[in-house]
Design a protein around this motif. Sequence first.
Motif, PDB file in Angstrom:
ATOM      1  N   MET A 187      10.684 -13.151 100.564  1.00  0.00           N
ATOM      2  CA  MET A 187       9.591 -12.878 101.492  1.00  0.00           C
ATOM      3  C   MET A 187       9.954 -11.663 102.344  1.00  0.00           C
ATOM      4  O   MET A 187       9.766 -11.644 103.562  1.00  0.00           O
ATOM      5  N   ASP A 191       6.720  -4.285 106.034  1.00  0.00           N
ATOM      6  CA  ASP A 191       5.691  -4.039 107.024  1.00  0.00           C
ATOM      7  C   ASP A 191       6.274  -4.021 108.434  1.00  0.00           C
ATOM      8  O   ASP A 191       5.531  -4.009 109.395  1.00  0.00           O
ATOM      9  N   ASP A 228      10.392  -8.423  97.480  1.00  0.00           N
ATOM     10  CA  ASP A 228       9.320  -8.960  96.641  1.00  0.00           C
ATOM     11  C   ASP A 228       7.931  -8.605  97.148  1.00  0.00           C
ATOM     12  O   ASP A 228       6.959  -9.180  96.685  1.00  0.00           O
ATOM     13  N   SER A 229       7.828  -7.704  98.083  1.00  0.00           N
ATOM     14  CA  SER A 229       6.558  -7.228  98.632  1.00  0.00           C
ATOM     15  C   SER A 229       5.880  -8.266  99.509  1.00  0.00           C
ATOM     16  O   SER A 229       4.788  -8.006  99.996  1.00  0.00           O
ATOM     17  N   ASP A 230       6.482  -9.412  99.694  1.00  0.00           N
ATOM     18  CA  ASP A 230       5.884 -10.429 100.541  1.00  0.00           C
ATOM     19  C   ASP A 230       6.413 -10.329 101.968  1.00  0.00           C
ATOM     20  O   ASP A 230       7.604 -10.122 102.181  1.00  0.00           O
ATOM     21  N   THR A 231       5.507 -10.463 102.937  1.00  0.00           N
ATOM     22  CA  THR A 231       5.826 -10.266 104.342  1.00  0.00           C
ATOM     23  C   THR A 231       5.824 -11.599 105.065  1.00  0.00           C
ATOM     24  O   THR A 231       4.821 -12.294 105.065  1.00  0.00           O
ATOM     25  N   GLU A 281      16.647 -12.380  96.439  1.00  0.00           N
ATOM     26  CA  GLU A 281      16.656 -13.567  95.575  1.00  0.00           C
ATOM     27  C   GLU A 281      16.778 -13.154  94.110  1.00  0.00           C
ATOM     28  O   GLU A 281      15.934 -12.444  93.586  1.00  0.00           O
ATOM     29  N   ASN A 309       8.182  -1.821  94.452  1.00  0.00           N
ATOM     30  CA  ASN A 309       7.499  -3.114  94.348  1.00  0.00           C
ATOM     31  C   ASN A 309       6.948  -3.392  92.964  1.00  0.00           C
ATOM     32  O   ASN A 309       6.401  -4.477  92.728  1.00  0.00           O
ATOM     33  N   SER A 310       7.059  -2.448  92.054  1.00  0.00           N
ATOM     34  CA  SER A 310       6.478  -2.667  90.725  1.00  0.00           C
ATOM     35  C   SER A 310       7.280  -3.710  89.953  1.00  0.00           C
ATOM     36  O   SER A 310       8.463  -3.508  89.648  1.00  0.00           O
ATOM     37  N   PRO A 311       6.661  -4.816  89.570  1.00  0.00           N
ATOM     38  CA  PRO A 311       7.400  -5.810  88.773  1.00  0.00           C
ATOM     39  C   PRO A 311       7.905  -5.233  87.460  1.00  0.00           C
ATOM     40  O   PRO A 311       8.976  -5.630  86.981  1.00  0.00           O
ATOM     41  N   LEU A 396      14.241  -7.587  89.525  1.00  0.00           N
ATOM     42  CA  LEU A 396      13.492  -8.849  89.431  1.00  0.00           C
ATOM     43  C   LEU A 396      13.979  -9.589  88.193  1.00  0.00           C
ATOM     44  O   LEU A 396      13.813  -9.118  87.072  1.00  0.00           O
TER      45      LEU A 396
ATOM     46  N   ASP B 230       0.480  -4.129  88.482  1.00  0.00           N
ATOM     47  CA  ASP B 230       0.792  -2.804  87.943  1.00  0.00           C
ATOM     48  C   ASP B 230      -0.417  -2.251  87.176  1.00  0.00           C
ATOM     49  O   ASP B 230      -1.079  -2.975  86.442  1.00  0.00           O
ATOM     50  N   PRO B 311       4.209 -12.547  94.726  1.00  0.00           N
ATOM     51  CA  PRO B 311       5.163 -13.228  93.840  1.00  0.00           C
ATOM     52  C   PRO B 311       5.500 -14.635  94.317  1.00  0.00           C
ATOM     53  O   PRO B 311       5.727 -15.525  93.496  1.00  0.00           O
ATOM     54  N   LEU B 312       5.510 -14.847  95.618  1.00  0.00           N
ATOM     55  CA  LEU B 312       5.874 -16.177  96.113  1.00  0.00           C
ATOM     56  C   LEU B 312       4.760 -17.190  95.870  1.00  0.00           C
ATOM     57  O   LEU B 312       5.030 -18.355  95.567  1.00  0.00           O
ATOM     58  N   MET B 329       1.053 -16.878 104.333  1.00  0.00           N
ATOM     59  CA  MET B 329       1.826 -15.640 104.356  1.00  0.00           C
ATOM     60  C   MET B 329       1.047 -14.496 103.703  1.00  0.00           C
ATOM     61  O   MET B 329       0.934 -13.402 104.241  1.00  0.00           O
ATOM     62  N   LYS B 333      -0.339 -10.985 105.378  1.00  0.00           N
ATOM     63  CA  LYS B 333       0.200  -9.654 105.073  1.00  0.00           C
ATOM     64  C   LYS B 333      -0.859  -8.696 104.524  1.00  0.00           C
ATOM     65  O   LYS B 333      -0.569  -7.532 104.292  1.00  0.00           O
ATOM     66  N   TYR B 400       7.545 -14.032  82.010  1.00  0.00           N
ATOM     67  CA  TYR B 400       7.272 -12.642  82.400  1.00  0.00           C
ATOM     68  C   TYR B 400       8.572 -11.834  82.443  1.00  0.00           C
ATOM     69  O   TYR B 400       8.620 -10.684  81.985  1.00  0.00           O
TER      70      TYR B 400
END
Lengths: 409, 409
Positions: A187, A191, A228-231, A281, A309-311, A396, B230, B311-312, B329, B333, B400
């Motif tokens: 997370m 930001d 993971d781009s999550d805030t 993680e 952030n690109s998977p 990832l 993406d 992702p979460l 969350m 965000k 994935y």
Amino acid sequence: MTIARSPLAPQGFPDLPAIQGVAPRVARARYKTWDRCDLTFIELTPGTAVAGVTTQSKCPSPEVEWCRAALALGQARALVVNAGNSNAFTGNRGRAAVEAIAARVAGHLGCQPSDVFVASTGVIGVPLPIDKAEAGLDAAFAAPACDWEDAAATIMTTDTFPKAVLTRAVIGEKTVNLVGIVKGSGMIAPDMATMLGFIFTDAAIEPAFLQKTLSAANRTSFSCITVDSDTSTSDTVLAFATGHAGNAPLASFDDAGADAFQAALGDMCLQLAHLVVRDGEGASKFIEIQVEGAVSDESAHRIALSVANSPLVKTAIAGEDANWGRVVMAVGKAGEPAERDRLAIRFGPTQVARGGLAVDGYDEAPVTAHLKGQEIEVGVDLGLGSGRATVWTCDLTHGYISINADYRS
Amino acid sequence: MTIARSPLAPQGFPDLPAIQGVAPRVARARYKTWDRCDLTFIELTPGTAVAGVTTQSKCPSPEVEWCRAALALGQARALVVNAGNSNAFTGNRGRAAVEAIAARVAGHLGCQPSDVFVASTGVIGVPLPIDKAEAGLDAAFAAPACDWEDAAATIMTTDTFPKAVLTRAVIGEKTVNLVGIVKGSGMIAPDMATMLGFIFTDAAIEPAFLQKTLSAANRTSFSCITVDSDTSTSDTVLAFATGHAGNAPLASFDDAGADAFQAALGDMCLQLAHLVVRDGEGASKFIEIQVEGAVSDESAHRIALSVANSPLVKTAIAGEDANWGRVVMAVGKAGEPAERDRLAIRFGPTQVARGGLAVDGYDEAPVTAHLKGQEIEVGVDLGLGSGRATVWTCDLTHGYISINADYRS
């Protein structure tokens, strides 16, 4: 579930000095069904200045709201950190828990509740149990002072190693120490302050100037990392300055030693931010994305984050696959000015694409060798201007999926 | 690497009629070291109208640039689709390959090169080999017409099943058929047409009006799905109308049957878009995110995408974990107006949070039962206005990671 120590973790824990005026203690509040310390209580000497940056989430935790209000006063006597329960999205009961903690500490120290800073991390949506918090605090009040490693370990959740950094600066004749501890591994997005981080210094600094230096340090450190781009709803970084070093208090950049302090604080924040990425993680690679030649620094920053952030970029690097086409893709989707036929891309020192196509006679061997390492560098040159930015992320992997599909954080 | 058919795939392949004026053929160009058809050549009757939407990437493939130029003329005689090599980011050599393909087909059919549409999908950065393309085309010219299942299978890359849809509309006295085929399972994000999709109808439609109906259908279908956030360099959706059904040509929404055609095309695009999500790389759950109560439809769309791309959130659903805090969350965000204490969240029909905290007496059992299914619904009510949006995505699993860390797409 036990997660092995991150392969990107540093060797051991650093030797850290005590910071005069700062007394950490830890206790078991048992916020989860675990037998470990999960409550950290750090007493601060009267007159300690405080500054902070908090999440940009529109749904912040009551702890974040509490800290924002208290920061306006600029003074701190204590910090309480709860691990295992973030207390976010818990309505009035969450607010009541924060108020109860502040009141308990204020009663113990004989200070104002607004002198008490509170941060919590863990599952969202479960009100922090007030009875456990109060019992944990009482145990902490009675506990002996602990060392930094205990404190850094007690604020952890899914972290695989305790994280701390030491920097120093000379202000006038005085050498001041800065110790920082941080937690965070998922997370994590840029930001703003993107985890819980706490910095303690014995320097004497006016609160407003401490805020200015922390905000500046944040912009090039915590705001430039992403896992993971999550805030998070709870992200908080606080800096406390006890003044016990005895330097002439810093109030502006005109003061002798102010630049040195800013440099030490910036170095501190960058090192702490990198430690968070190193405990991302499931991370197996530490990745630096360098963007240059963009139309502006802001544009470069957004392009760098699009890549970070690109998977597909992150999984390619996990697979040690020199799939630079995915970097092109991530640049192209950023929405920022880019011209395909001016774009250049490198992995480590090896240029792989330039002028809109693969470099003539491109040899993949050195790139593959670079990707087999743990420290990966991706360079993007837009060829349009002088804007530049650097961000840091991790790859990832299956580990991220295992941690987040199986564990309620 | 062989990937098993997606657990979310429909049963079998639909029964599809031939579309008058459309003749598909397939051949082996051997763009990769595989023994399967990978070149699709579809001949279209003279006078066929064409419309299209393409990627918003700033680094599009030469095929995309070619199609954009050709779309301005509104007429098509052929479509060529190459699988295994996207030809993106290949400079002059990539452009030359597209021109060579168009010239070869134009020579065969006696039409203009600009009547020939070309799309390619696969690895980025390797120029499409002209000799293989030309030999593949010659083989296709000589091959018998194939059925839709062969064509849908030949355009696949990491797809695990061929994807096609049939819809119909009545225009005046005439029933028109629409057949669509689509490929795509990764590098799927909603910045526009998000894969390769080709729709064929025997309806008679003016090119400008066909474009208007396709653009409208795209906004609520392909633009509302995401697998991994993406965006491909090659995304293209083309619609071809041969006119063989003999209806009075449609030129505006004032024409009889135009609304019916728009409805059939919209249904077609939505079904094709859902098939792409159902073949999302590693997907085990089909997820619908419904957002309402936002300040505007656009705001709702951005919030829905923030949830769908988290992702979460995606790993929690993969783990069948009712971790609604991660939805909070992701709403927080998004950067869109949101008030924590007005927010309500449900999984399937079960409300889990309302008014800024968990629903009183919340029973997790029905939510867990819902999450064990393959069709997951997440509802978010912002409580601020009347803006609403729906997007579709899939979960994020070990599959994935395996596909993208091990396979150079």
